[in-house]
Design a protein around this motif. Structure first.
Motif, PDB file in Angstrom:
ATOM      1  N   GLN A 377       0.844  -1.185   0.000  1.00 30.24           N
ATOM      2  CA  GLN A 377       0.000   0.000   0.000  1.00 30.24           C
ATOM      3  C   GLN A 377       0.884   1.241   0.000  1.00 30.24           C
ATOM      4  N   CYS A 379       2.754   4.471   1.267  1.00 29.37           N
ATOM      5  CA  CYS A 379       3.409   4.832   2.526  1.00 29.37           C
ATOM      6  C   CYS A 379       2.597   5.943   3.169  1.00 29.37           C
ATOM      7  N   ILE A 380       2.309   5.770   4.466  1.00 29.88           N
ATOM      8  CA  ILE A 380       1.562   6.828   5.156  1.00 29.88           C
ATOM      9  C   ILE A 380       2.493   7.619   6.074  1.00 29.88           C
ATOM     10  N   ARG A 381       3.771   7.441   5.877  1.00 28.17           N
ATOM     11  CA  ARG A 381       4.794   8.197   6.615  1.00 28.17           C
ATOM     12  C   ARG A 381       4.645   8.047   8.128  1.00 28.17           C
ATOM     13  N   GLN A 396      11.261   5.772   5.298  1.00 30.84           N
ATOM     14  CA  GLN A 396      10.062   6.282   4.622  1.00 30.84           C
ATOM     15  C   GLN A 396      10.436   7.289   3.538  1.00 30.84           C
ATOM     16  N   PRO A 429       3.535  -0.973   8.150  1.00 22.28           N
ATOM     17  CA  PRO A 429       2.113  -1.312   8.115  1.00 22.28           C
ATOM     18  C   PRO A 429       1.565  -1.372   6.688  1.00 22.28           C
TER      19      PRO A 429
ATOM     20  N   THR B  20      -1.721  -0.949   7.750  1.00 24.53           N
ATOM     21  CA  THR B  20      -2.254   0.404   7.584  1.00 24.53           C
ATOM     22  C   THR B  20      -3.767   0.419   7.806  1.00 24.53           C
ATOM     23  N   ASN B  21      -4.445  -0.586   7.275  1.00 24.48           N
ATOM     24  CA  ASN B  21      -5.897  -0.652   7.440  1.00 24.48           C
ATOM     25  C   ASN B  21      -6.273  -0.748   8.915  1.00 24.48           C
ATOM     26  N   MET B  24      -5.814   2.625  10.632  1.00 29.13           N
ATOM     27  CA  MET B  24      -6.893   3.580  10.334  1.00 29.13           C
ATOM     28  C   MET B  24      -8.123   3.259  11.176  1.00 29.13           C
ATOM     29  N   ASP B  78      -9.131   0.446   3.073  1.00 25.75           N
ATOM     30  CA  ASP B  78      -8.022   0.921   3.925  1.00 25.75           C
ATOM     31  C   ASP B  78      -8.506   1.850   5.030  1.00 25.75           C
ATOM     32  N   MET B 119      -4.290   8.304  -0.873  1.00 22.65           N
ATOM     33  CA  MET B 119      -3.695   8.080   0.441  1.00 22.65           C
ATOM     34  C   MET B 119      -2.168   8.128   0.378  1.00 22.65           C
ATOM     35  N   GLY B 120      -1.597   8.841   1.300  1.00 21.73           N
ATOM     36  CA  GLY B 120      -0.148   8.900   1.386  1.00 21.73           C
ATOM     37  C   GLY B 120       0.469  10.034   0.596  1.00 21.73           C
ATOM     38  N   PHE B 121      -0.325  10.683  -0.238  1.00 19.82           N
ATOM     39  CA  PHE B 121       0.258  11.708  -1.098  1.00 19.82           C
ATOM     40  C   PHE B 121      -0.235  13.114  -0.798  1.00 19.82           C
ATOM     41  N   PRO B 292      -0.286  10.959   9.982  1.00 19.08           N
ATOM     42  CA  PRO B 292       1.132  10.830   9.623  1.00 19.08           C
ATOM     43  C   PRO B 292       1.458  11.357   8.229  1.00 19.08           C
ATOM     44  N   VAL B 293       0.485  11.260   7.337  1.00 20.25           N
ATOM     45  CA  VAL B 293       0.775  11.621   5.947  1.00 20.25           C
ATOM     46  C   VAL B 293       1.166  13.088   5.829  1.00 20.25           C
ATOM     47  N   SER B 294       0.403  13.936   6.523  1.00 22.44           N
ATOM     48  CA  SER B 294       0.652  15.363   6.349  1.00 22.44           C
ATOM     49  C   SER B 294       1.525  15.937   7.457  1.00 22.44           C
ATOM     50  N   ALA B 295       1.943  15.083   8.407  1.00 20.95           N
ATOM     51  CA  ALA B 295       2.785  15.568   9.497  1.00 20.95           C
ATOM     52  C   ALA B 295       4.252  15.326   9.166  1.00 20.95           C
ATOM     53  N   THR B 297       7.841  13.645   9.526  1.00 21.10           N
ATOM     54  CA  THR B 297       8.076  12.213   9.654  1.00 21.10           C
ATOM     55  C   THR B 297       9.327  11.871  10.449  1.00 21.10           C
TER      56      THR B 297
END
Lengths: 726, 358
Positions: A377, A379-381, A396, A429, B20-21, B24, B78, B119-121, B292-295, B297
């Protein structure tokens, strides 16, 4: 940097440190560490010649040879190279490609031996006096007996034992942090004395002041066995380290035991440390004290789908299939086979893959034990990978750059400090195969570097060539300039009386040139012709044909010939003077020049057609020569008068000019003879004389002759010049 | 040979920990205590908003995924879209009209998340970006929080909530402004809003907090909501879904700033306790900023990131035009994340400690 004393003091204090990150996967050690090591026997072994890092040796056995256990199959080369030895006695059945113990499963050169079951071994060659022997000799024994690091990298041990730097600490890696694997564990339990004996040899070789043996705290039996075995030695310290993967990584263990870090891109020796694996110590002891080469190792065969997980003494080259048959094996559908541990091992796709020096485990897990990785999937960092990374990288970010093939960023984020331990992938994850991305990234960067080196070299070559050509051109121009300046100076200096003489000479010469050339040339040509007649008699026969050719050449030479006419005129003037001064020498020169007509006489035998072809070539060359002559003349002076006045100086230009003039003169003479007409002929004919000769040999001869003639002419000119000055 | 798997898999083999799922979903579950508190004090509206927002989120995500020809079922599973819906639903006033949630969630999913790559981007926190769009576009509706149910003049049941959200009027025909009336006949704002207004009217902090909308230490009801989210947040920490850095950094920054401010000017400043236990403080610290995505890392970067959010929340609450500043603070901090990440790269093994991040 702390001093060495502090390091040793720290070590003596027994303190251990921690390394960042790390993970705690299920250990699964008790599956296989419950019993002694069982020796297995095999019918057929496949011994790859490449079982170590470095060059492979040269195969020294042939198909059909009878080999003894321990007999070398290859001879190591210079540099990093190790031999391999027959692990069993038997007959060499085949030498060729066989699946190699590599993740790719590619084939490699392998010696296949059919065991005779006798296990007849070579005579052991113990080196009992190793302490007295030269260290290089002991190290060479390690090389000849094929000892490589048995921890996984299979680095030639003898290389590590000859460090270029002073070594303070020898670290023995008995951590065995990979789950499942217990090969070192059981080896320590049952062979701690041998291991300690090996450690002492290694310590002696590297000259380490202290030895640290790092063992994870999940191996209490091994710890107590090693403590007991090393009780008599003050230098050997057993250090129990907390169980955490990957504490057995070379860099991590150094950090844990010494709180030092191997500088990036460096090796432990850079900070005075050498590390060896426990199994290697055992092999070293066998090689030196028992005099037996490395032919077998301990391999853990374990996993849920193995009937009786255990440790085996396995002859190197034993196919995995034989191990599985020996321990009993209940495969499930699409059974996964892993060589090595679950964290860093690779899956085997062919069970004929042989056990090699670096093989410590064969893992046969059930699908519930080590489930397949799910679908990757995004990466959600989340940063779990960074928390787990023992090298404190940012996996990451690296995966992001690796996917984008941003090599610059990958290096900026220290991709090459990744030890590929797999901790990041293990905790991810999103189930991203991070290590795989890094491996690909590393490979791409390495390839790019190599490409860059290649292209840089090519670029450098090209630039150097350009620079050289430019330099040579500059030098030529400089020479021309200098010569011109010299002439100018000379002209300015010799003003008074000499100037008058020169001017008079110039006038006289100019007068000669000014009238219609044919008339002026007549007498000179006749003189020259008289001299040349002897050498050009045979040419007369061909005169008619030659004339045709020459007339064609005339047509093509065109206006360029005029310059040469001037040159010819000068030459003639010189020739005349020279004749007057030294008749005898002139005659000598003519004799020397005979070589050219000789070539010509050879040519005489040829038919008219050939002559025509030659003439065509000659025309082309003549044009070229004319251009050159013109350039030279341009560079020197634009008027004949100036050329004349500078004559006394004997500059390089002048010499060349004299040569040209001499050649022209000779040609003129010849021509005159052939046609029997004193008419002025263009210089193109003179140039033609050289190409007339067909073969390279003849050409060379002719050139030599011409050169001699020219030299003579020069001499004369010099003499004349001297007289002129007077 | 056929017995053996011929699929080449890169090491390591096997994995551990949450997927990841699962992560969430755990975040969604962790909102439950706060959500219950919110329902207890502010009525059924929150549940209805939750349904509206989650449904919109899933629909919007499915729509874009089908346009982008991405796997539908797997991606929806997810849970990231649903989570965005949940977070936004918990942020908007319980009795806000239904289209507010639809617009906000649609914007969050389609524009902020999927147009950036899914997701993630996404660079920005989708829920907060959606919230800000609503706050700027519909400021009145977005600040129409009801007082806690015990001081309300009209009792708003589940049917009234449905009617109000759909039609703008309760079953008995009251509009939202009327429903906001308290028992003493005044209209009440949220504690943060109220405090700000009253301070501008030169009331002292003591006088202001005597109002019934304040509780023991935070806003009445709000203190419990915040406690609920704190509890959920601690659960997330325990489950290793989030790291401690961001929440601790936000809370510590806010606490320090409000303490200093309170010490200097107690008459016009909220107490540190009121700061921490009113508005969306805990929700922001554990559920919003920890996306986490927008924070940031990196570990160090997260501390900076959290501190930045803490400072911005404080500044907006203290001097800004809005009663609360979580959404703006988070979005502004999101913008700084690439920079923060760049300068907070940890020192890699074997590199000098002084190595300047480049």
């Amino acid at each position: 940097m702390q001093s060495e004393l502090t390091l040793l003091e720290q070590i003596k204090s027994g303190k251990i440190w921690d390394f960042p990150g790390g993970i705690h996967p299920p250990e699964q050690k008790s599956l296989s560490n419950q019993g002694d090591i069982t020796q297995i026997s095999v019918k057929t072994v496949y011994v790859p010649v490449a079982q170590h890092i470095g060059q492979v040796g040269e195969v020294i056995v042939r198909v059909g040879d009878q080999v003894l256990k321990g007999q070398p199959l290859t001879a190591p080369l210079e540099g990093f190279s190790l031999p391999v030895h027959a692990p069993v006695s038997g007959i060499v059945k085949h030498i060729g490609n066989h699946v190699s113990a590599h993740p790719s499963g590619l084939e490699g050169l392998t010696v296949e031996i059919e065991a005779d079951g006798l296990d007849a071994a070579i005579t052991p060659a113990p080196m009992s006096n190793w302490q007295q022997l030269d260290k290089a000799e002991v190290a060479d024994r390690l090389k000849q007996f094929g000892i490589a690091g048995l921890g996984g990298a299979a680095f030639p041990t003898y290389v590590k034992m000859q460090p270029s730097k002073d070594i303070d600490v020898l670290i023995i890696n008995a951590v065995e942090c990979e789950p499942y694997i217990t090969a070192d564990d059981v080896l320590m339990r049952y062979h701690s004395d041998d291991i300690v004996a090996g450690i002492k040899i290694l310590q002696h070789l590297v000259g380490a002041k202290a030895v640290l043996v790092g063992i994870e705290d999940n191996k209490p039996e091994a710890i107590s066995a090693m403590e007991k075995a090393s009780a008599d030695s003050d230098d050997i310290h057993i250090r129990v380290v907390p169980t955490k993967y990957p504490s057995g990584g070379e860099k991590q263990l150094i950090q844990v035991l010494t709180n030092r870090e191997v500088p990036t891109g460096g090796i432990p020796a850079d900070i005075g440390i050498v590390m060896q694996n426990t199994g290697t110590c055992f092999a070293v002891k066998q090689a030196i004290i028992d005099g037996v080469p490395l032919t077998q190792r301990v391999v853990t065969v374990t996993g849920d789908n193995v009937s009786s997980p255990q440790n085996l003494w396995v002859p190197l080259g034993t196919p995995v299939r034989s191990l599985l048959e020996f321990v009993g094996f209940a495969p499930e559908k699409r059974q996964k086979l892993i060589m090595g541990g679950p964290m860093m091992g690779f899956n085997i796709m062919n069970d004929l893959m042989p056990v090699v020096k670096s093989t410590n485990c064969i893992l046969v897990p059930s699908s519930s034990e080590l489930p397949e990785r799910g679908v990757e999937q995004a990466c959600i960092r989340c940063g779990l990978c960074a928390d787990a990374c023992p090298a404190e990288l940012l996996p990451q970010q690296l995966q992001w750059f690796a996917k984008a093939k941003d090599h610059e960023k990958l290096e900026e984020y220290n991709l090459f400090d990744c030890i590929e331990c797999g901790a990041c992938s293990y905790v991810c994850p999103s189930q991203i195969p991070l290590v795989q991305y890094y491996r690909i990234g590393k490979a791409e960067i390495r390839e790019e570097r190599e490409e860059k080196i290649k292209s840089d070299k090519a670029k450098k070559r090209f630039e150097e060539r350009q620079a050289r050509l430019e330099r040579e051109k500059e030098e030529r121009l400089q020479r021309h300039k200098e010569a011109a300046e010299k002439r100018k100076k000379a002209l300015e200096k010799d003003d008074s009386a000499k100037d008058k003489i020169a001017a008079a000479l110039a006038r006289a010469k100019a007068k000669k040139q000014e009238p219609a050339e044919p008339q002026a040339d007549e007498p000179q040509d006749k003189v020259a012709a008289a001299i040349a007649r002897a050498k050009a008699k045979k040419a007369e026969k061909q005169a008619e044909q030659e004339k045709t050719v020459n007339s064609q050449a005339d047509a093509s030479s065109g206006g360029d010939a005029q310059k040469d006419k001037v040159a010819a005129a000068i030459a003639r003037a010189k020739a005349k003077k020279a004749e007057k001064q030294a008749q005898q020498e002139q005659a000598d020169a003519v004799n020397e020049a005979n070589a050219a007509p000789e070539a010509e006489s050879a040519e005489d035998a040829e038919d008219a057609k050939k002559a025509k072809v030659a003439a065509a070539i000659a025309r082309a060359k003549a044009k070229k020569a004319e251009q050159q002559a013109q350039q030279e003349q341009d560079a020197e002076a634009t008027t004949g008068a100036e050329v004349e006045t500078t004559e006394p100086e004997l500059s390089a230009e002048q010499e060349r000019k004299a040569k040209v003039a001499a050649a022209i003169a000779k040609a003129k003479a010849k021509q005159a003879e052939k046609t029997e007409t004193p008419t002025e002929q263009p210089a193109s004919e003179a140039v033609e004389t050289a190409p007339e000769s067909k073969s390279a040999d003849e050409l060379r001869k002719e050139k030599v002759a011409a050169a001699i003639a020219k030299a003579k002419a020069k001499k004369l000119a010099a003499e004349q010049a001297g007289k002129d000055k007077e | 040979m056929s017995l053996i798997s011929d699929v080449l898999v890169s090491s390591p083999h096997g994995k551990a920990g949450l997927t990841t799922n699962q992560m969430m979903r755990l975040v969604i579950y962790a909102t439950i205590p706060g959500f219950i508190a919110q329902m207890y004090f502010f009525g059924w509206g929150s549940l209805l908003q939750l349904i509206i927002c989650v449904a919109t989120a899933l629909f919007a995500e499915a729509l874009v995924l089908s346009l982008r020809e991405k796997p539908l079922r797997r991606t929806l599973a997810d849970g990231s879209a649903a989570l965005t819906g949940v977070l936004l639903a918990l942020s908007i006033p319980p009795l806000a009209p239904w289209w507010l949630g639809v617009i906000g969630t649609g914007f969050a999913i389609i524009i902020v998340k999927q147009l950036y790559g899914g997701m993630g981007f996404n660079l920005f926190n989708p829920a907060m970006a959606g919230y800000v769009v609503l706050l700027i576009s519909f400021p009145v509706s977005m600040t129409n929080w009801l007082p806690t149910s015990d001081v309300m003049m009209h009792n708003v049941g589940i049917v009234d909530s449905v009617w109000t959200i759909i039609t703008g009027y309760s079953v008995e025909g009251y509009n939202l402004a009327q429903l906001k009336m308290t028992v003493d006949g005044t209209t009440m704002a949220t504690p943060l809003d109220h405090f700000k207004t009253q301070v501008s009217l030169a009331q002292t902090a003591t006088e202001i907090t005597a109002s019934p909308i304040y509780g023991e230490y935070g806003g009445k009801g709000w203190e419990w909501v915040n406690l609920g989210y704190l509890l959920g947040g601690l659960f997330l920490l325990k489950a290793r879904v989030i790291r401690w850095h961001i929440p601790v950094s936000i809370i510590a920054t806010l606490a320090v700033l409000s303490f200093v401010s309170y010490a200097i000017n107690p008459d016009q400043t909220m107490t540190p306790a009121l700061t921490l236990f009113s508005g969306a403080t805990m929700f922001a610290a554990f559920f919003i900023a920890t996306d986490p995505v927008s924070a940031s890392t990196t570990a160090k970067g997260r501390l900076y990131y959290g501190a930045m959010i803490g400072v911005l929340i404080f500044v907006i609450r203290q001097w800004g035009g809005y009663p609360d500043g979580v959404a703006f603070a988070v979005l502004l901090a999101n913008m700084c994340v690439p920079l923060i990440d760049h300068y907070t790269q940890p020192r890699t093994y074997g590199h000098k400690r002084t190595k300047a991040a480049r």
